[in-house]
Write a protein that holds these residues in place. Structure first.
Motif, PDB file in Angstrom:
ATOM      1  N   GLU A  85       0.857  -1.183   0.000  1.00  0.00           N
ATOM      2  CA  GLU A  85       0.000   0.000   0.000  1.00  0.00           C
ATOM      3  C   GLU A  85       0.886   1.223   0.000  1.00  0.00           C
ATOM      4  O   GLU A  85       1.929   1.238   0.631  1.00  0.00           O
ATOM      5  N   THR A  86       0.457   2.253  -0.697  1.00  0.00           N
ATOM      6  CA  THR A  86       1.182   3.506  -0.627  1.00  0.00           C
ATOM      7  C   THR A  86       0.247   4.640  -1.011  1.00  0.00           C
ATOM      8  O   THR A  86      -0.883   4.405  -1.427  1.00  0.00           O
ATOM      9  N   VAL A  87       0.751   5.887  -0.831  1.00  0.00           N
ATOM     10  CA  VAL A  87      -0.130   7.042  -1.050  1.00  0.00           C
ATOM     11  C   VAL A  87       0.064   7.610  -2.452  1.00  0.00           C
ATOM     12  O   VAL A  87       1.183   7.753  -2.939  1.00  0.00           O
ATOM     13  N   LEU A  88      -1.043   7.921  -3.097  1.00  0.00           N
ATOM     14  CA  LEU A  88      -1.011   8.556  -4.419  1.00  0.00           C
ATOM     15  C   LEU A  88      -0.779  10.047  -4.199  1.00  0.00           C
ATOM     16  O   LEU A  88      -1.639  10.758  -3.698  1.00  0.00           O
ATOM     17  N   LYS A  89       0.427  10.512  -4.567  1.00  0.00           N
ATOM     18  CA  LYS A  89       0.780  11.909  -4.303  1.00  0.00           C
ATOM     19  C   LYS A  89       0.304  12.838  -5.413  1.00  0.00           C
ATOM     20  O   LYS A  89       0.079  14.018  -5.210  1.00  0.00           O
ATOM     21  N   GLY A  90       0.217  12.291  -6.608  1.00  0.00           N
ATOM     22  CA  GLY A  90      -0.194  13.149  -7.720  1.00  0.00           C
ATOM     23  C   GLY A  90      -0.359  12.332  -8.980  1.00  0.00           C
ATOM     24  O   GLY A  90      -0.022  11.150  -9.007  1.00  0.00           O
ATOM     25  N   ILE A  91      -0.905  12.956  -9.994  1.00  0.00           N
ATOM     26  CA  ILE A  91      -1.018  12.293 -11.295  1.00  0.00           C
ATOM     27  C   ILE A  91      -0.356  13.208 -12.319  1.00  0.00           C
ATOM     28  O   ILE A  91      -0.694  14.388 -12.433  1.00  0.00           O
ATOM     29  N   ARG A  92       0.634  12.658 -12.994  1.00  0.00           N
ATOM     30  CA  ARG A  92       1.383  13.437 -13.977  1.00  0.00           C
ATOM     31  C   ARG A  92       0.975  12.930 -15.346  1.00  0.00           C
ATOM     32  O   ARG A  92       0.740  11.747 -15.538  1.00  0.00           O
ATOM     33  N   LEU A  93       0.862  13.839 -16.303  1.00  0.00           N
ATOM     34  CA  LEU A  93       0.520  13.406 -17.654  1.00  0.00           C
ATOM     35  C   LEU A  93       1.773  13.426 -18.512  1.00  0.00           C
ATOM     36  O   LEU A  93       2.426  14.442 -18.642  1.00  0.00           O
ATOM     37  N   GLN A  94       2.091  12.292 -19.065  1.00  0.00           N
ATOM     38  CA  GLN A  94       3.286  12.176 -19.887  1.00  0.00           C
ATOM     39  C   GLN A  94       2.863  12.327 -21.354  1.00  0.00           C
ATOM     40  O   GLN A  94       1.892  11.710 -21.782  1.00  0.00           O
TER      41      GLN A  94
END
Ligand SMILES: [Zn+2]
Length: 672
Positions: free
Chosen positions: A326-335
């Motif tokens: 389990e881990t935390v979703l810090k952000g969503i980056r668009l490539q």
């Protein structure tokens, strides 16, 4: 009121029924993706969880059985392959993730047999099961599992596998069936994915899918490039004289088949110990393994135990649990990719999983994010099985912070502010701005990559610098670079500038296929580029080719043909071709044109004693000729071997000359 079967109220019943039908639909869809397309979208673990829930509902609410679709072994048959029946049904194995169920299996079998038994335990290869049928010691057919009763005939592709004996004279006369697993080795898989990334394509998710897909490509040459391998683990049941599994493996090894290691275990404790031993070493195998197979060693006993509907009673697969974290979703980056496609990437709190630190994971596309309702701040569940790229399985709802907000997909490109558009039939969004900096950078990097123009000193950092300084925007700009302008770049001395200029100069004389590949035409990888350059040894001619003509080229389908044509129809690309030629790049291929078979087009039917089909094709191509899979008026000669197909009649209709084995020898003899 409980919510178990006893309550049976109409409300809970309908809710349960709804869940069950949804499950059925979902499982059916995953089956189709897994077996039919070899492109699953969920992990095996997640799939098995769905099956378990289905089973659970069925045992709680037996009435649901009426709504249940029949479960059979997965069906991987494709229409384009010839079907052949299996001599004996090719069943799949029951599997379990729990030690308890494994022990129950052993208990059950020993009870049926009336005493303690010896079991063979071997690592389970995560590949594709095939059946090889030998007739009088020669490989006659290779079949996939298919429906279990009949499979696809993939003999041509199986023949490309190295280290597999196609003749076993020791087997004597009659029919012999060898079963085993086709897979792609871990090192080969990493290598193939490296090449793919260079081509700007999404990497293959795992070796199993790739092996399955490769077995089903229509061009054996393409299959050969995938470096398929085979491990034998069984000789067809029934008409064989072997008494034990150990004896079977020993014999297979003597005949020259690659075989798996195995251990013998007596009773549940012994078997469990062996499984743990394999599990501890699973990272050291050259293939992906997802568990261990446990079989009754005594073969006559197996016959007596028999099978259930889809699986034998005498074997089970124990599957290792995939590793999760389990881990935390810090952000969503668009490539931004080189064709403008945006890929959302999850930025994660670094977490250790299956021996590596994971910092990011692909989220595939906007729909995936919405479907899972992923929010920044969510705790996500990651899974990594074998060599599979880590996947975000879902979120942990209880750990959602109150401030977590729904992710809103931007309506403009995060890199350049350009408009985004969703192309009909595709899930991805694309940035439409051709001047979008990351797109330019990726196109240039692809052009300079090792599998294209191979300009070693033009890496990501250098390309970034050149774009920022306004020196380079398209391929032609690379060939206008000058020493003095390079020296104005940060951290650039005369030596590194010279190195770059030499590299650029060297790229002018690369083989034509590298240039074609470097242009970055969608759907044109290195192999397709080679096929195109072989058929059209001039970039100008290729650019002016019609789509129908393109489709007649071996290995070029309708999608590729349309893509090539669309690319060159764009005026900018037309100008690009002219400019590249003017700059002194090699846009014509001379080498093969001088061969003794130059310009001659052949087609082949039947088999030849001297060469295999693929070998023959290579021989002809090496002499400058080309070989087509389909007959057309462009074909100069049809080579007819033993047991020819319908092409002979077609050739007579089209008035195409026909040649036999002797003509072939003469043709090839020209080079001797
Ligand atoms: Zn953009």
């Amino acid at each position: 009121m409980g919510d178990g079967p006893a309550s049976g109220g109409s409300f809970s019943q309908s809710v349960v029924e709804k869940e069950f039908l949804a499950l059925e639909a979902e499982i059916g869809e995953h089956d189709r993706r897994y077996y039919g397309e070899a492109a699953p979208t969920i992990s095996d673990g997640a799939y098995d969880a769905l099956l378990r829930r289905r089973q659970e509902l069925l045992s709680l609410y037996p009435d649901l059985q009426k709504r249940a679709a029949p479960r059979t072994v997965g069906d991987d048959r494709l229409e384009k392959f010839e079907k052949r029946p299996h001599r004996r049904p090719m069943l799949s194995l029951n599997n379990t993730y729990s030690e308890e169920e494994l022990r129950q299996f052993i208990e059950r079998v020993e009870r049926l047999a009336g005493g303690p038994l010896s079991f063979a335990v071997e690592p389970k290869i995560d590949g594709v099961a095939v059946s090889l049928v030998f007739r009088d010691g020669h490989l006659a057919h290779a079949l996939t599992r298919g429906s279990g009763l009949e499979g696809d005939d993939v003999t041509a592709n199986v023949r490309t596998i190295k280290g597999l004996p196609f003749k076993i004279p020791e087997a004597g006369q009659g029919i012999l069936e060898v079963r085993g697993e086709i897979y792609i080795g871990r090192e080969d898989f990493a290598l193939l994915n490296g090449q793919r990334e260079e081509e700007g394509l999404e990497p293959f998710a795992n070796g199993r899918n790739l092996a399955a897909g490769s077995l089903k490509v229509l061009d054996p040459k393409k299959a050969a490039e995938r470096r398929l391998r085979f491990i034998a683990y069984e000789i067809g049941e029934g008409d064989s004289p072997f008494l034990s599994h150990g004896q079977v493996l020993e014999t297979l090894r003597l005949w020259g088949f690659p075989t798996n290691e195995f251990r013998m275990g007596l009773g549940a404790d012994g078997v469990w110990e062996r499984i743990r031993e394999f599990g501890g070493r699973r990272q050291s195998y050259p293939f992906d393994t997802d568990g261990a197979v446990v079989k009754v060693d005594d073969r006559p006993l197996r016959e007596r135990l028999g099978s259930q509907a889809t699986a034998p009673r005498w074997a089970i697969a124990y599957k290792f649990s995939p590793e999760r974290a389990e881990t935390v979703l810090k952000g969503i980056r668009l490539q931004v990719g080189r064709s403008g496609v945006l890929t959302p990437v999850a930025e994660l709190e670094p977490v250790s999983l299956a021996g590596t630190t994971i910092r990011s994971a692909t989220l595939h596309n906007a729909d995936e994010i919405a479907r899972r309702d992923l929010r920044i701040g969510d705790t996500v569940l990651l899974e990594r099985a074998g060599e599979v790229i880590p996947a975000v399985l879902g979120i942990v709802p209880a750990k959602r912070p109150p401030w977590a907000e729904t992710y809103r997909y931007p309506d403009r490109c995060p890199a350049c502010g350009g408009n985004l558009c969703r192309i009909a039939g595709e899930v991805a969004y694309r940035c439409l701005n051709p001047d979008c900096p990351p797109q330019i950078a990726r196109r240039l990097l692809h052009f300079a990559s090792r599998s294209a123009m191979d300009i070693g000193s033009l890496g990501p950092q250098r390309v970034g610098q050149l774009i920022e300084a306004g020196l380079v925007r398209n391929f032609t700009d690379i060939f206008h670079l000058q020493m003095d302008s390079l020296l104005t770049l940060p951290r650039t001395g005369e030596k590194s500038a010279r190195h770059l200029l030499d590299g650029v100069e060297g790229a002018k004389n690369r083989p034509l296929w590298r240039l074609i590949h470097g242009l970055g035409i969608p759907h044109v990888g290195a192999e397709t580029a080679k096929a195109l350059a072989l058929r059209w040894p001039s970039l100008e001619k290729l650019a002016n080719c019609g789509s129908e003509e393109l489709q007649h080229c071996e290995g070029i389908g309708a999608i590729v043909a349309a893509s090539v044509q669309k690319f060159f129809q764009d005026d900018r690309n037309g100008r690009l071709v002219a400019e590249l030629k003017m700059l002194g790049l090699r846009t014509e291929e001379m080498a093969v044109a001088g061969g003794p078979l130059a310009g001659k087009v052949f087609a082949i039917t039947g088999t030849f004693s001297a060469y295999g089909r693929e070998e023959l094709k290579q021989k002809i191509e090496a002499l400058g000729g080309s070989v087509r899979s389909a007959l057309s008026r462009q074909v100069d000669l049809l080579l007819v071997g033993a047991e020819p197909g319908s092409k002979v009649i077609e050739a007579e209709k089209l008035n195409i000359p026909i040649g036999g084995e002797r003509d072939l020898a003469e043709l090839l003899g020209l080079s001797l």
